[in-house]
Scaffold this active site. Sequence first.
Site: not given
Ligand code: M6R
Length: 613
Positions: A2, A27, A74, A100-101, A486, A490, A493, A509, A608
Site C-alpha cells: 500500500c 510498490r 494491495w 496500511n497494515g 543464516e 550475515k 559476509e 561430535h 548482489k
Molecule cells: O539472488 P539469490 O537469492 O539467488 O542469491 C543467492 C545468494 O547469492 C545470496 O543469498 C547471498 O548468499 C547473499 N549475499 C546473502 O546475504
Amino acid sequence: MCGIVGYVGPKDATPIIINGLKRLEYRGYDSAGVAVINNGQIDVRRDAGKLQQLVDLLGKSPLTGAPGIGHTRWATHGAPSARNAHPHVGNTGKMVVVHNGIVENFLELKEELGAEGVIFNSDTDTETIVHLAEHNKAAGISFEEAARRTFKQIEGANVVLLLSTDEPDKIIAARIGNAGGIVVGLGEGENYLASDIPAILEHTRRMIFLESRQMVVLTKDSFRIETIDGEEVKPEIHTIAFDAVSAEKGEYRHFMQKEIHEQVRALTDTLAGRVDFKEGRIRLPELNLTPELAKRIQRIYITACGTAAYAGMVGKYLIEKIARIPVEVVIGSEFRYSDPIVDENTVVLAISQSGETADTLAAMEEGRKKGGIVWSIVNAIGSQAMRVADGYISMQTGPEIGVASTKAFTAPLVDQYMLAILLADLRGVIDEKTRRELVSDLRLVPDLAGRVMDSEADVEKVAHALKDIKGCLYLGRGINMPIAYEGALKLKEISYIHAEGYPAGEMKHGPIALIDEEMPVLCITPKDPWHEKMISQIQQAKARGGMVIAVATEGDDLVKNMADHVLWVPEAPWMLSPIITVLPLQMLAYHIATIRGLDVDQPRNLAKSVTVE
Ligand code: M6R
C-alpha cells in the site's frame, strides 16, 4: 504494498496526491482512491486497477478541495475491487480513512460495531477503523481524542490517516507498530504525509519520520507529534538530500539497515492478496496449482544458494510438517551434479532474490530436463527464474539493494508457510480448524517483526560488546537450526569475522572442542519445541568458559540468568518463529560491521547477483 499520500494546504489536494501515488507505483497495488474535504463534505473517488483508471474517473468526475488523503491498495482483506479500495467513509459520512497494515482484531471490532447497528460496506479490516473513530467521536470528544482512542484500540502493525468534516483543517495520522513508515513533509503554509519519501520530495526536503506509537496532528501551518498515549514528542527534522540514492535511503545510514526495517512492510505485503483471513485460506494464483497437481506431488526438491538456501531449509520443516510431503534441500551449485531423482511427480522449487543466480537457474534447468514440475519463489519481477518456471510466488518485498540479503530471506519463509498450507489443503491432509489456526497466525507476523525493530538500540549495545571477537559459533535446533546458518552468514559476509552455523545437537561430535573464553557461542533459544535442548546447550557452553549470546523469548528468565547477553524477541507461533529470531541477528551483524567501519552495502568480493557458476 500500500502507498499513502496526504496533503493539507491551500491548493487542491487531488493532483498532489495522484502525483505522489504515481511515485509509489513501484510498490505494486491493485486499486487506488482519493478523498478530499470540499465545502465541509467528504468526497471520494476510487476504483480497482491501475492509477490511470482513477485518473480517468477523476477526468469524468473531478475532485476539488483540501485536505485530502490518497491510497494505492494491495488487497489483504477482501478482493481487489472499487468497493474494497480505500478511502473508506464512516456511516455518518463525516470521517474517512486510508490505512496500511492489518487490523488484527478487526473481526472482534466488526462484531461489536455491527451489534451497534454499524453498516459495513466493504470486506476490509480498514473499514472498522473509520467506524470505530466515528463511534468514539459520538461520545462528544474532539477529533483528536477520538482518533487517539481508535489508534489505541486497533491491534497489529498499522499506519492510519483520518479526516473529519468536524475539524476540516487537519489530517490526523498514526504509526502503530511498524507497518512500514509514514513521513511528515513540512512545506510553507502546506504540509504533507506519505508512506515513502519520493512521493513528496518534489514539494519539500524537510521531513519527520514517525516512530511506532506516534501520531501527528497536521494542519497547513502546524504539526504536533505525540505518542498515542499522550506524551509529547520532540521530533528530529531531517533534510533529505535531493539525489535519488539518498532519498531512497531516507533516514537510514545504509540500504541494509533500511531493508532490515522494511521487513515489517515487506512481510505485510507478502500476505497481501494471498491470505483470506475470513475463510482461513491461502491463494497463490501464479503458482498454477490445481488440486490434481497437488495430489500428484510425491517429493519436493528445494534448490537455492546462500541465504535463499537457508530459507529453503526452514521451508523443508514447514512443508513436511504441514503438507506431509518429503522435501530435500540441495544447494544450487550441487543440484545438477547429484543426479537428483526427478520425475513428473517431483517439484523442483527454486528460491532466489535476483532470479538470475546461475547455479539456481542451472538447477531449474536440470529439473526441467528430467521432466519435473518447476516452481520458483522470486523477488525480481520478470527475472529468468520467474519466466522459466511452471508457476511462481513473487516475494513482493520491493528491490533489495544491500548485498547482504535480509528481506529476501524472511519473505520466502512466509511464502513457504503459505505454500505448505495450500498444499495441505488441496491434498486434504489438514482439518479445517488447523488450517484456520495456521492462517490466522500469519496476521501476527508484521507486528512481531516490528517489535524486534524497536529493540535495535539494545542489539547495538551487544554489537559494541562483540566488535573485537575473532570468531563465533551460531547454534540452533529444529526449525531454528537454519537461522544459525543464516545468522553466521550475515556476520561473516559483512564484518569479515569467521562465523559458523551448526546444528546444536552436533556440537558434542566435534566443534565443542573449539569453545573457550575466546570463542563466543550464539544460541538461538526461542520458546519453540527445542527450547529445553537449547538450554542444555547453553549450560554446556558456559561450563567450558564460553561467552553466550542468546536469542530468547521475552520473559525467559532461565536464559536471562545463564547468558552473558540476550537478544530478546517476542513470543511467536513456533512455525513462524524463524522469521522473528533472524531479525536481531541481521541487526547484530549490521552493527558489528558498521562499528568496524566496513562497507556494509557492498562488502568486499561479493556481488548482489552471482550470474556465473
Ligand atoms: O539472488 P539469490 O537469492 O539467488 O542469491 C543467492 C545468494 O547469492 C545470496 O543469498 C547471498 O548468499 C547473499 N549475499 C546473502 O546475504
